[in-house]
Scaffold this active site. Structure first.
Site, mmCIF file in Angstrom:
data_model
loop_
_atom_site.group_PDB
_atom_site.id
_atom_site.type_symbol
_atom_site.label_atom_id
_atom_site.label_comp_id
_atom_site.label_asym_id
_atom_site.label_seq_id
_atom_site.Cartn_x
_atom_site.Cartn_y
_atom_site.Cartn_z
ATOM 1 C CG ASP A 177 54.653 -27.679 39.148
ATOM 2 O OD1 ASP A 177 55.724 -26.609 39.103
ATOM 3 O OD2 ASP A 177 54.675 -28.028 40.085
ATOM 4 C CG HIS A 178 55.479 -21.822 36.760
ATOM 5 N ND1 HIS A 178 54.632 -21.771 38.096
ATOM 6 C CD2 HIS A 178 56.315 -20.787 36.873
ATOM 7 C CE1 HIS A 178 55.268 -20.887 38.901
ATOM 8 N NE2 HIS A 178 56.328 -20.456 38.318
ATOM 9 C CG HIS A 240 56.005 -24.760 42.539
ATOM 10 N ND1 HIS A 240 55.506 -24.893 41.189
ATOM 11 C CD2 HIS A 240 55.530 -23.546 42.780
ATOM 12 C CE1 HIS A 240 54.621 -24.268 40.870
ATOM 13 N NE2 HIS A 240 54.650 -23.143 42.012
ATOM 14 C CE LYS A 340 53.970 -15.719 48.162
ATOM 15 N NZ LYS A 340 54.471 -15.687 46.813
HETATM 16 C C1 BG6 Z 1 53.545 -19.617 42.027
HETATM 17 C C2 BG6 Z 1 52.901 -19.329 43.543
HETATM 18 O O1 BG6 Z 1 53.181 -21.088 41.913
HETATM 19 O O2 BG6 Z 1 54.745 -19.318 42.253
HETATM 20 C C3 BG6 Z 1 53.556 -17.827 44.023
HETATM 21 O O3 BG6 Z 1 51.821 -19.216 43.706
HETATM 22 C C4 BG6 Z 1 54.832 -17.654 43.682
HETATM 23 O O4 BG6 Z 1 53.243 -17.511 45.154
HETATM 24 C C5 BG6 Z 1 55.315 -18.027 42.277
HETATM 25 O O5 BG6 Z 1 55.190 -16.372 43.625
HETATM 26 C C6 BG6 Z 1 56.756 -18.251 42.216
HETATM 27 O O6 BG6 Z 1 56.938 -18.480 40.865
HETATM 28 P P1 BG6 Z 1 58.287 -17.801 40.155
HETATM 29 O O7 BG6 Z 1 58.443 -18.477 38.781
HETATM 30 O O8 BG6 Z 1 58.350 -16.460 40.068
HETATM 31 O O9 BG6 Z 1 59.646 -18.387 40.808
#
Ligand code: BG6
Length: 506
Positions: A177-178, A240, A340
């Site tokens: 989960d980045h 997230h 979005k």
């Molecule tokens: C991803 C989603 O997990 O996270 C994307 O699939 C989203 O839709 C993205 O744009 C957002 O990540 P960050 O790090 O750019 O805020």
């Protein structure tokens, strides 16, 4: 510097994620000495590429990091390409031969990391073959890193988990989960557990409500195909947002270790009230962006985006209210929103504190005319694009009389510091190399998150909303504002107002 020894096999090695995130992150680790001579990467995908072509691509992906030619060449020389059909057993045999060869060549001690950066329907097949074709090693470690989405609901996630667990034990599964790799998400724990002034007040006696905003200014871009089936709820809330909520709500862990943190996060997630469908409809709202214009730029509506249906019912915005039914949080709403094509890219958390018991300055007050009340103290944690935190307090306005004036204590990391701070993927890859699963999501967290989200999805699937219901560039549909208004609150962060006041947004 602790130099790590491992072979990375990246399934989906020609893909966007590998190019945008994985190769640059590996290079940063290489440059910092976390990876040295004893590492190699096998990139696999359907396409027929040569090692040379693959290495050219790898070099291109790290250009922005400005390596010298020697550095880029030396780094890229560790990369090997293998054309691979995930269903073809023979291809795994070739992969095994190459893996063993590289193990010898780079003295990798049997340490292997398998990174699945491709569509989840292939995860089960890949792990099955890793075992049956004996690619897993007997010495060293075998770890699996997987990208989201982990299933599309509880049932599919459960099935997927069973398939993976048949091969890898939970301790060797690293579900990315980045957001958990982001500096300020990790900082939530520091803010809470290293500052008595906050931890002492971190409960329903002092906190009025919590607001979590994950706003994006970009539209769906070229991911319409994936997004149509996912929508904001599954794309952002299930993973997230619920992870962040768990970090905010959990009890202090006994020690700051993987097992203890995970146990506390699971307890927090389990305390989130599971709604029935009727409650889900009342407490959650959705939106889809239509065309709009912000700051003289025109944007198309979601339904006009590539690979999106003309009558699509997919939500590009979700907002809602969670309750956490435990001693600490009983009665405190946790509002969340994500979408979005909103006004601004910004991920932030607002902790809104309760008012003082009586406002003794009532007669002098100018702010908050409606409620004739003091503005609340708000702790804001800025996750991105700026990183830091601020606290709004009430002070006395300079001059005669006794008017209160809101002041803000603001701390943002300087661009210099954040520029040098490791990227989320870099941190997570290093954690994976070290076998540290603290900043990954574990099965019991994923399972509970799906249970929470599935009900909302089911309720939404049975009812239609008149989409589009917010214009690109705004902060979402009216219903998201009404949600808080009904409780006597409002969103603390309203970046759209700045544009509206200047006539730059309808
Ligand atoms: C991803 C989603 O997990 O996270 C994307 O699939 C989203 O839709 C993205 O744009 C957002 O990540 P960050 O790090 O750019 O805020």
């Amino acid at each position: 510097m602790n130099e790590n020894v491992a072979l990375f096999t990246i399934f989906g090695g020609t893909g966007d994620l590998a190019k945008r995130k994985l190769y640059p992150s590996l290079f940063r680790l290489y440059k910092k000495g976390n990876l040295g001579e004893h590492f190699a990467v096998i990139g696999t995908a359907r396409r027929e590429w040569s090692d040379e072509y693959y290495r050219d691509i790898v070099r291109e992906t790290i250009e922005a990091l400005e390596p010298t030619k020697e550095e880029a060449d030396a780094f890229a020389s560790h990369f090997y390409y293998q054309s691979h059909n995930v269903n073809d057993t023979e291809h795994y045999d070739t992969l095994k031969r190459l893996s063993d060869e590289l193990d010898q060549k780079y003295q990798l001690e049997g340490n292997r990391i398998y990174y699945l950066a491709m569509a989840p329907q292939f995860f089960g097949t890949i792990v099955k073959h890793l075992k049956s074709q004996k690619i897993l090693t007997e010495n060293g470690f075998d770890r699996l890193i997987i990208e989201k989405p982990f299933g599309t609901d509880y049932e599919t996630a459960y099935k997927l988990n069973e398939e993976i667990r048949a091969v890898f034990p939970e301790k060797d599964i690293f579900r990315i989960d980045h957001y958990l790799g982001k500096e300020m998400i990790q900082n939530i724990s520091a803010i809470r557990f290293a500052n008595n002034i906050f931890e002492a007040q971190w409960n329903n006696r002092y906190i009025d409500n919590v607001q979590i905003t994950f706003a994006e200014s970009l539209g769906v871009e070229d991911r319409g195909g994936y997004y149509e089936d996912s929508g904001a709820l599954k794309d952002m809330v299930q993973n997230h947002i619920l992870q962040v909520l768990a970090l905010l709500a959990m009890e202090p862990p006994v020690t700051f270790s993987e097992a203890e943190i995970r146990a506390e996060k699971v307890k927090a997630l389990k305390a989130i009230r599971l709604y029935n469908e009727e409650e889900a409809l009342k407490n959650f709202v959705r939106g889809q962006y239509g065309p709009g214009s912000l700051d003289d730029q025109d944007f198309a509506g979601y339904r006009e985006e590539p690979n999106v249906g003309e009558t699509s019912q997919t939500e590009t915005f979700a907002a809602g209210k969670f309750y956490i039914d435990n001693f600490r949080w009983s009665g405190v709403p946790f509002y969340i929103r994500t979408g979005k094509r909103l006004t601004e890219k910004g991920t932030r958390i607002n902790i809104v504190f309760k008012q003082v018991p009586i406002n003794v300055f009532k007669d002098d007050i100018e702010h908050c005319e409606e409620k004739n009340d003091l503005p609340p103290n708000v702790l804001t944690i800025y996750i991105q694009p700026t990183e830091g935190f601020s606290m709004t307090l009430n002070g006395k306005e300079i001059g005669q009389g006794f008017k209160t004036d809101p002041v803000k204590l603001d701390f943002r990391h300087s661009a210099e510091v954040t520029g040098n701070s490791p990227e989320a993927y870099e941190k997570l890859l290093l954690d994976g190399l070290n076998g540290d699963g603290t900043n990954f999501s574990h099965w019991d967290e994923v399972a509970q998150s799906w249970k929470i989200v599935d009900i909302i999805r089911q309720a939404w699937d049975k009812t239609a909303v008149d989409f589009p219901n917010y214009s690109a560039g705004t902060m979402g549909p009216k219903s998201a504002f009404d949600l808080l208004k009904a409780d006597g609150f409002q969103w603390i962060w309203e970046p759209d107002i700045w544009y509206r006041e200047r006539g730059k947004l309808e």
